[in-house]
Design a protein around this motif. Structure first.
Motif, short mmCIF file in Angstrom:
data_model
loop_
_atom_site.label_atom_id
_atom_site.label_comp_id
_atom_site.label_asym_id
_atom_site.label_seq_id
_atom_site.Cartn_x
_atom_site.Cartn_y
_atom_site.Cartn_z
N THR A 211 15.62 6.47 0.78
CA THR A 211 14.22 6.85 0.96
C THR A 211 14.12 8.04 1.92
OG1 THR A 211 13.85 5.46 2.92
CG2 THR A 211 13.54 4.44 0.76
N GLU A 212 12.99 8.65 1.92
CA GLU A 212 12.68 9.62 2.96
C GLU A 212 12.69 8.92 4.31
OE1 GLU A 212 8.64 10.96 2.59
OE2 GLU A 212 7.94 8.95 2.05
N PRO A 213 12.72 9.65 5.42
CA PRO A 213 12.64 8.99 6.74
C PRO A 213 11.35 8.19 6.86
CG PRO A 213 13.37 11.27 6.99
CD PRO A 213 12.94 11.11 5.56
N GLU B 264 4.67 3.73 -1.94
CA GLU B 264 4.32 5.15 -1.73
C GLU B 264 5.43 5.94 -1.06
OE1 GLU B 264 1.60 6.34 -3.06
OE2 GLU B 264 1.18 4.30 -3.75
N ALA B 265 6.50 5.28 -0.67
CA ALA B 265 7.60 5.99 -0.01
C ALA B 265 8.35 6.86 -1.02
CB ALA B 265 8.57 4.99 0.63
N ARG B 266 8.70 8.05 -0.61
CA ARG B 266 9.39 8.98 -1.50
C ARG B 266 10.90 8.75 -1.45
NH1 ARG B 266 11.65 14.09 -1.27
NH2 ARG B 266 11.43 14.12 1.01
N VAL B 267 11.54 8.90 -2.59
CA VAL B 267 13.01 8.88 -2.65
C VAL B 267 13.50 10.29 -2.39
CG1 VAL B 267 15.00 8.57 -4.16
CG2 VAL B 267 13.13 6.91 -4.21
N SER B 268 14.38 10.44 -1.41
CA SER B 268 14.87 11.78 -1.05
C SER B 268 16.21 12.11 -1.70
CB SER B 268 15.00 11.91 0.46
OG SER B 268 15.95 10.98 0.97
N HIS B 269 17.04 11.09 -1.95
CA HIS B 269 18.37 11.31 -2.52
C HIS B 269 18.66 10.26 -3.59
CE1 HIS B 269 18.60 13.15 1.47
NE2 HIS B 269 19.63 13.87 1.07
N ILE C 52 11.46 -5.60 -4.09
CA ILE C 52 11.87 -6.28 -2.86
C ILE C 52 10.85 -6.05 -1.76
CG2 ILE C 52 13.69 -6.45 -1.12
CD1 ILE C 52 15.60 -5.21 -3.27
N PHE C 53 10.52 -4.79 -1.55
CA PHE C 53 9.60 -4.40 -0.48
C PHE C 53 8.39 -3.68 -1.08
CE2 PHE C 53 13.89 -3.99 1.63
CZ PHE C 53 13.78 -5.12 2.42
N ARG D 187 14.45 6.19 -10.96
CA ARG D 187 13.21 5.45 -11.25
C ARG D 187 13.48 3.95 -11.28
NH1 ARG D 187 12.31 9.84 -14.83
NH2 ARG D 187 13.10 8.64 -16.60
N TRP D 188 14.60 3.55 -11.88
CA TRP D 188 14.94 2.12 -11.95
C TRP D 188 15.18 1.57 -10.56
CZ3 TRP D 188 19.11 -0.96 -10.60
CH2 TRP D 188 19.15 -2.23 -11.17
N LEU D 189 15.93 2.30 -9.74
CA LEU D 189 16.22 1.82 -8.40
C LEU D 189 14.96 1.77 -7.53
CD1 LEU D 189 19.61 3.65 -7.80
CD2 LEU D 189 19.29 1.19 -8.08
N LYS D 190 14.08 2.74 -7.70
CA LYS D 190 12.83 2.71 -6.93
C LYS D 190 12.00 1.48 -7.31
CE LYS D 190 9.49 3.86 -4.20
NZ LYS D 190 8.53 4.93 -4.50
#
Length: 437
Positions: A266-268, A336-341, A330-331, A321-324
């Motif tokens: 995730t992003e910080p 709304e949290a961005r995936v950075s990597h 889970i959470f 997308r699947w992992l997000k």
């Protein structure tokens, strides 16, 4: 691999931000050496370090940057385990062999901790414990039996967690119970690799990245290793290529199946928010076949999650997308949290479910991490070096476990899409029958 996916996510491991991979450099290869090692990951580097300190001349080859493969791409979790539980090991091998196998796993964890400490490697070692979540009541019952046996026979620090206990470990409601392995933890995998690379070179080993090995040929009492930069004559040749084995060692490649694992960061989010989700900073894994595993980043500001988005290569956009979705399952508060990597790396699986170590056709090998390589493979790198040096301490519990080729398989895993379907179907049936059976 491109630096970004089409969704704008960095398509490289989060770990490389702090420990970038080496750029190509000109390396003059020697005409001959005592030991040539193919593969500059954890296993190859620890073997090189051990052999070089014993006075052997060592050259380590890698087809790309040293450590570009699984050694710098994993989730960085460390434990004692194998793919099979202690109870399953006892049923399969009998009590004494099962104990030997578990002891080997414990020894690998102890070795890695000592290696990091003694060599003063900045691997960001975290002895935070690892939780394994039970997806079904049946899983939980099996885990309790295993925990009781491990505590009885090895005095292993394990805590059985009820559903309420799990709720104190994570702000989620996924699992019916779990186990907490107190001796387990995590590292920054790319920093660990970087430290081992430095130590191997300081000991006198030549590590040549961007030098793919095309063939290994016998020649009287020596072996000729052919590379893109020329040939090197070696008294001993070692294969530590794991899931990246290929045409240079075809007989070994036929014994391994490379399975991709996909990860996101995730992003910080900030330390306080991450602590609200995983209060005690645990490494977390689960029992389902999709094998989600997740953890806080070493600095505690992000959440990293990996899993089997597929058992064959798929585009990182699809995997991300699947992992997000899995992360949000889970959470939910991370919607709304961005995936950075987002990134992927290969895991080497064997028919036996155990690592393989030994010699075949004059090539020494330590291969087949089976998803538990961060602690095990450095340990086996040292063990393999001790075997080459003729020392009794090189013995392992894996020495007598067959390392056999997969029938009708030439090293190209054409069947991986079928495996994806099989494991997904298994998870769905497993969940259905646990709820309605």
């Amino acid at each position: 691999m491109s630096s970004k996916t089409s969704a704008g996510i960095f398509g490289k491991p989060y770990w490389w931000e702090a420990a970038p991979r080496e750029s190509p450099t000109e390396v003059a290869l020697p005409v001959k050496c005592d030991v040539a090692i193919i593969g500059a990951g954890y296993t190859g580097l620890v073997a090189a370090l051990t052999l070089a300190r014993a006075g052997r001349s060592v050259v380590v080859f890698d087809s790309t940057a040293p450590g570009d493969g699984a050694s710098s791409r994993s989730g960085g979790m460390i434990g004692h385990g194998h793919r099979r539980s202690y109870v399953e090991l006892t049923e399969r091998f009998g009590p004494e062999k099962a104990k030997d196998l578990v002891r080997e796993g414990i020894a690998s964890l102890d070795f890695l901790k000592a290696l990091i400490t003694d060599e003063k490697i900045d691997a960001q070692l975290q002895l935070c414990g690892r939780m394994r979540g039970a997806w079904t009541d049946g899983d939980f019952a099996s885990m309790r039996r295993d925990a009781e046996a491990l505590k009885r026979d090895f005095a292993m620090p394990i805590e059985v967690l009820t559903k309420a206990d799990v709720g104190r470990e994570m702000m989620a409601d996924c699992y019916v119970g779990g186990l907490l392995f107190g001796a387990h933890g995590g590292v920054h995998p790319a920093r660990l690799h970087q430290g081992l690379l430095q130590k191997a070179r300081e000991a006198g080993a030549l590590v040549a990245g961007y030098t793919p090995v095309s063939a290994v040929n016998r020649e009287s009492n020596n072996t000729v290793v052919q590379t893109a930069r020329g040939s090197v004559v070696a008294s001993e040749v070692v294969a530590t290529t794991n899931a990246y084995s290929g045409r240079a060692t075809p007989a070994l490649a036929r014994c391994l199946v490379a399975i991709p694992s996909f990860l996101i960061a995730t992003e910080p989010l900030g330390q306080s928010r991450v602590r609200s989700l995983i209060p005690n900073g645990r490494m977390i894994v689960e029992t389902r076949s999709k094998h989600r595993y997740y953890r806080p980043s070493p600095d505690g500001t992000r959440v990293l999650l990996g899993g089997r988005a597929a058992l064959h290569p798929i585009h990182l956009d699809v995997a991300s997308r699947w992992l997000k979705r899995e992360l949000c399952a889970i959470f939910p508060s991370l919607e709304e949290a961005r995936v950075s990597h987002a990134w992927t790396g290969n895991v080497a699986m064997t028919r036996s479910d155990f690592p393989a170590i030994g010699q075949r056709d004059r090539i020494w090998y330590a291969l087949g991490c089976n998803g538990s390589g961060v602690a095990m493979m450095p340990h086996l790198g040292r063990k393999l070096a001790l075997k080459i040096l003729g020392q009794r301490e090189g013995r392992t519990a894996f020495d007598d476990i067959p390392f056999t080729a997969i029938p009708l398989y030439d090293g190209t895993p054409w069947f991986r899409p079928l495996m994806t379907w099989w494991f997904r179907a298994g998870d769905m049936l497993h969940s259905h029958w646990s709820q309605h059976g």
